[in-house]
Design a protein around this motif. Sequence first.
Motif, PDB file in Angstrom:
ATOM      1  N   UNK A 219       0.805  -1.216   0.000  1.00  0.00           N
ATOM      2  CA  UNK A 219       0.000   0.000   0.000  1.00  0.00           C
ATOM      3  C   UNK A 219       0.841   1.270   0.000  1.00  0.00           C
ATOM      4  N   UNK A 220       2.161   1.134   0.046  1.00  0.00           N
ATOM      5  CA  UNK A 220       3.010   2.321   0.067  1.00  0.00           C
ATOM      6  C   UNK A 220       3.297   2.837  -1.328  1.00  0.00           C
ATOM      7  N   UNK A 221       2.931   2.085  -2.353  1.00  0.00           N
ATOM      8  CA  UNK A 221       3.188   2.521  -3.724  1.00  0.00           C
ATOM      9  C   UNK A 221       2.099   3.506  -4.137  1.00  0.00           C
ATOM     10  N   UNK A 222       2.506   4.640  -4.667  1.00  0.00           N
ATOM     11  CA  UNK A 222       1.546   5.666  -5.077  1.00  0.00           C
ATOM     12  C   UNK A 222       0.777   5.227  -6.310  1.00  0.00           C
ATOM     13  N   UNK A 223      -0.344   5.911  -6.550  1.00  0.00           N
ATOM     14  CA  UNK A 223      -1.143   5.605  -7.722  1.00  0.00           C
ATOM     15  C   UNK A 223      -0.386   5.857  -9.002  1.00  0.00           C
ATOM     16  N   UNK A 224       0.373   6.936  -9.061  1.00  0.00           N
ATOM     17  CA  UNK A 224       1.167   7.259 -10.251  1.00  0.00           C
ATOM     18  C   UNK A 224       2.214   6.175 -10.498  1.00  0.00           C
ATOM     19  N   UNK A 225       2.878   5.752  -9.420  1.00  0.00           N
ATOM     20  CA  UNK A 225       3.903   4.716  -9.566  1.00  0.00           C
ATOM     21  C   UNK A 225       3.288   3.400 -10.002  1.00  0.00           C
ATOM     22  N   UNK A 226       2.119   3.069  -9.447  1.00  0.00           N
ATOM     23  CA  UNK A 226       1.451   1.819  -9.827  1.00  0.00           C
ATOM     24  C   UNK A 226       1.069   1.841 -11.291  1.00  0.00           C
TER      25      UNK A 226
ATOM     26  N   UNK B 201      -2.776  16.322 -11.090  1.00  0.00           N
ATOM     27  CA  UNK B 201      -1.956  16.928 -10.045  1.00  0.00           C
ATOM     28  C   UNK B 201      -1.281  15.946  -9.096  1.00  0.00           C
ATOM     29  N   UNK B 202      -1.386  14.660  -9.404  1.00  0.00           N
ATOM     30  CA  UNK B 202      -0.720  13.674  -8.533  1.00  0.00           C
ATOM     31  C   UNK B 202       0.803  13.799  -8.673  1.00  0.00           C
ATOM     32  N   UNK B 203       1.482  13.636  -7.558  1.00  0.00           N
ATOM     33  CA  UNK B 203       2.934  13.875  -7.521  1.00  0.00           C
ATOM     34  C   UNK B 203       3.719  12.756  -8.209  1.00  0.00           C
ATOM     35  N   UNK B 204       4.774  13.178  -8.900  1.00  0.00           N
ATOM     36  CA  UNK B 204       5.735  12.224  -9.476  1.00  0.00           C
ATOM     37  C   UNK B 204       6.825  11.856  -8.468  1.00  0.00           C
ATOM     38  N   UNK B 205       6.886  12.601  -7.391  1.00  0.00           N
ATOM     39  CA  UNK B 205       7.996  12.446  -6.455  1.00  0.00           C
ATOM     40  C   UNK B 205       7.659  11.594  -5.231  1.00  0.00           C
ATOM     41  N   UNK B 206       6.467  11.086  -5.177  1.00  0.00           N
ATOM     42  CA  UNK B 206       6.071  10.285  -4.012  1.00  0.00           C
ATOM     43  C   UNK B 206       6.857   8.983  -3.989  1.00  0.00           C
ATOM     44  N   UNK B 207       7.585   8.746  -2.897  1.00  0.00           N
ATOM     45  CA  UNK B 207       8.454   7.568  -2.800  1.00  0.00           C
ATOM     46  C   UNK B 207       7.787   6.457  -1.979  1.00  0.00           C
ATOM     47  N   UNK B 208       8.083   5.221  -2.334  1.00  0.00           N
ATOM     48  CA  UNK B 208       7.595   4.094  -1.532  1.00  0.00           C
ATOM     49  C   UNK B 208       8.646   3.725  -0.492  1.00  0.00           C
ATOM     50  N   UNK B 209       8.447   2.600   0.173  1.00  0.00           N
ATOM     51  CA  UNK B 209       9.364   2.194   1.245  1.00  0.00           C
ATOM     52  C   UNK B 209      10.779   1.904   0.750  1.00  0.00           C
TER      53      UNK B 209
ATOM     54  N   UNK C 259      12.197   3.820  -1.602  1.00  0.00           N
ATOM     55  CA  UNK C 259      12.695   5.063  -2.166  1.00  0.00           C
ATOM     56  C   UNK C 259      12.447   5.167  -3.653  1.00  0.00           C
ATOM     57  N   UNK C 260      11.553   4.342  -4.188  1.00  0.00           N
ATOM     58  CA  UNK C 260      11.266   4.346  -5.622  1.00  0.00           C
ATOM     59  C   UNK C 260      10.202   5.405  -5.920  1.00  0.00           C
ATOM     60  N   UNK C 261      10.406   6.108  -7.041  1.00  0.00           N
ATOM     61  CA  UNK C 261       9.399   7.021  -7.566  1.00  0.00           C
ATOM     62  C   UNK C 261       8.833   6.408  -8.842  1.00  0.00           C
ATOM     63  N   UNK C 262       7.899   7.126  -9.462  1.00  0.00           N
ATOM     64  CA  UNK C 262       7.236   6.592 -10.657  1.00  0.00           C
ATOM     65  C   UNK C 262       8.222   6.246 -11.766  1.00  0.00           C
ATOM     66  N   UNK C 263       9.278   7.071 -11.929  1.00  0.00           N
ATOM     67  CA  UNK C 263      10.260   6.816 -12.991  1.00  0.00           C
ATOM     68  C   UNK C 263      10.977   5.495 -12.757  1.00  0.00           C
ATOM     69  N   UNK C 264      11.303   5.181 -11.518  1.00  0.00           N
ATOM     70  CA  UNK C 264      11.958   3.900 -11.219  1.00  0.00           C
ATOM     71  C   UNK C 264      11.059   2.732 -11.591  1.00  0.00           C
ATOM     72  N   UNK C 265       9.757   2.850 -11.248  1.00  0.00           N
ATOM     73  CA  UNK C 265       8.828   1.770 -11.534  1.00  0.00           C
ATOM     74  C   UNK C 265       8.709   1.532 -13.043  1.00  0.00           C
ATOM     75  N   UNK C 266       8.568   2.604 -13.784  1.00  0.00           N
ATOM     76  CA  UNK C 266       8.411   2.472 -15.234  1.00  0.00           C
ATOM     77  C   UNK C 266       9.675   1.920 -15.878  1.00  0.00           C
ATOM     78  N   UNK C 267      10.829   2.398 -15.421  1.00  0.00           N
ATOM     79  CA  UNK C 267      12.100   1.947 -16.006  1.00  0.00           C
ATOM     80  C   UNK C 267      12.346   0.475 -15.698  1.00  0.00           C
ATOM     81  N   UNK C 268      12.091   0.064 -14.435  1.00  0.00           N
ATOM     82  CA  UNK C 268      12.336  -1.326 -14.046  1.00  0.00           C
ATOM     83  C   UNK C 268      11.403  -2.280 -14.776  1.00  0.00           C
ATOM     84  N   UNK C 269      10.179  -1.823 -15.049  1.00  0.00           N
ATOM     85  CA  UNK C 269       9.208  -2.676 -15.737  1.00  0.00           C
ATOM     86  C   UNK C 269       9.369  -2.636 -17.248  1.00  0.00           C
TER      87      UNK C 269
END
Length: 559
Positions: free
Chosen positions: A9-16, A33-41, A43-53
């Motif tokens: 539940x720590x992953x933001x909607x944008x990151x998901x 207006x959802x943040x791109x900088x919201x980090x999960x446990x 320290x991942x942001x949306x860019x990390x999620x997209x790049x890793x996937x």
Amino acid sequence: MDFTECYGDTVSGVAAAARSGCRQRLRRLIRGGHSLDCRDNRGWVALHEAAAAGRAGCVQEVLSAAGGRAGCVQEVLSAAGGGSSRGCRAQYVNSLTHEGESACYLAAQRGHLAVVRLLLKAHTDINQLTNDSSCPLYAAVEGGHKEVVELLVRKGAEVNRTHTPSCWTCLHQAVFKGHGDIVRILVNVCHLEALDDHNISPLFVAAQYGKQECLEILINAGANVNIQAADLATPLLIASQEGHQACVDLLLDHGADPNKDCSSNWPQLPIHAAAEFGHIGVLRRLIAVTDRVCDRDDNMVSPLYVAIHSHQNRCVELLLREGYSPNAQDCTRSLGLSSPLSFALCHSSTQPYSECVRLLVAAGVRLAEETWIPALATDKTDLLELILEHRLIPRPDTLTRHCSVSHHPGKTVLTLQELRELICVALNQVRFAACWLPLLLKAGLEPSLLLQPHMLEHADSDALNYFLQFVNWSTLSAPLKQILFQRKVEKTWEPFPDFDSIPHLSHICRLKLRAVLGPDRLMRTSAVQQLPVPSLLHSFLQFRDVPEASLSRPPASPL
């Protein structure tokens, strides 16, 4: 470290949305207006999620949004006297997880070529290090992603930096993983002789782990085949130790030196490593190219020693068959071992003798006092029987000090020195005479060699009775007769009744026949069967009617 299973539940909607690849939903969230900088446990942001996937479209959306939002605050940044939209975007594209991983690192690690291209275009730091000193190039190398490696190298990634606690470079890792296509790329740009903290080069790694293709690429690129690690080991030594036959052949065919000293403790060569670890094919190849000085020079060590130490019987057999001497140099100074046979006997504590002992004896090893002691100073006769199976006992007057003439195939005559040491040990081990005396006399030992005061004084009653039946007891010297008389008086010897009378003529005749033919010929050949006498006398003439002595109360073995 991934905690998403515990803290989903720590992953933001944008990151998901970025992770799932739902580009339209991602765009709606960003516009909302959802943040791109919201980090999960992690320290991942949306860019990390997209790049890793590997979601290239989502990466593009995130990067575009990051640039756009930077533009919205451009006026504020300019008024403050610094900053730019490009600078903010670069800062975002290089944001790191708690493990120090950039989006480029995550994409390169997983082989997402299109994503890496986008991130490089967005000016990601191509050489950004993680907390454990890895980088995008090293991650791509480790994963075997050839196209990503090509792209990163072409874009100027640092190729010679070290990335592990042991100081491995990308080339070390590519070789270790066996990625031949990547090694072909890296040998054109990397330092071929890069060393880790043990002075191990990439070529050494290839030899150690049996990466034949990588080894060949490195050799053809000009890497040094005789490079030595901190402990002086060479690629040929390590390949021989690990049993990589193809690598050994490749190294030897390209100039590897089989006679280079590979240890600071004692003169170890690749042939020693092959013998120690039982690699027969490698050992056979090295025998053909290794200088035989290692088998005889006092400053060297025969590979027989290490083969015996590791109980590599097949290697011992091969070395002996190929001409390595069973009487190798004395290595007391370097290894604390005087001979291969003494070493083999030390390793035979759990059985009468080992296979290595049998091989050495069969090969005609020199028998010294240290060999006769374990053969005679025991109530077990296995070792003595083995020796007598391969060695002949001659009459002393037929020998010279260095004589060693074969009487029949596979057997050699004891030298005068060997015979002297046999008698010396036997007289010092009279308490075991009931065990070894029958074997030696039946093998053709001249009884007069044992007709010494010490023998008559200390042999037990049964052994003494057995021994006297091989001599003419009536012609013994006065001192010897006095010893027998004293023992009879003291009741430490119970003689046979015949010993009080003159020997029968039949006994004197067989003693004479034994003297004429020689005890070795009489006891170990068919000479008696060829004599013009009744066959019923054959056993008598060969003393087979004499009952063997028994060791009723075995003394404690000094061994």
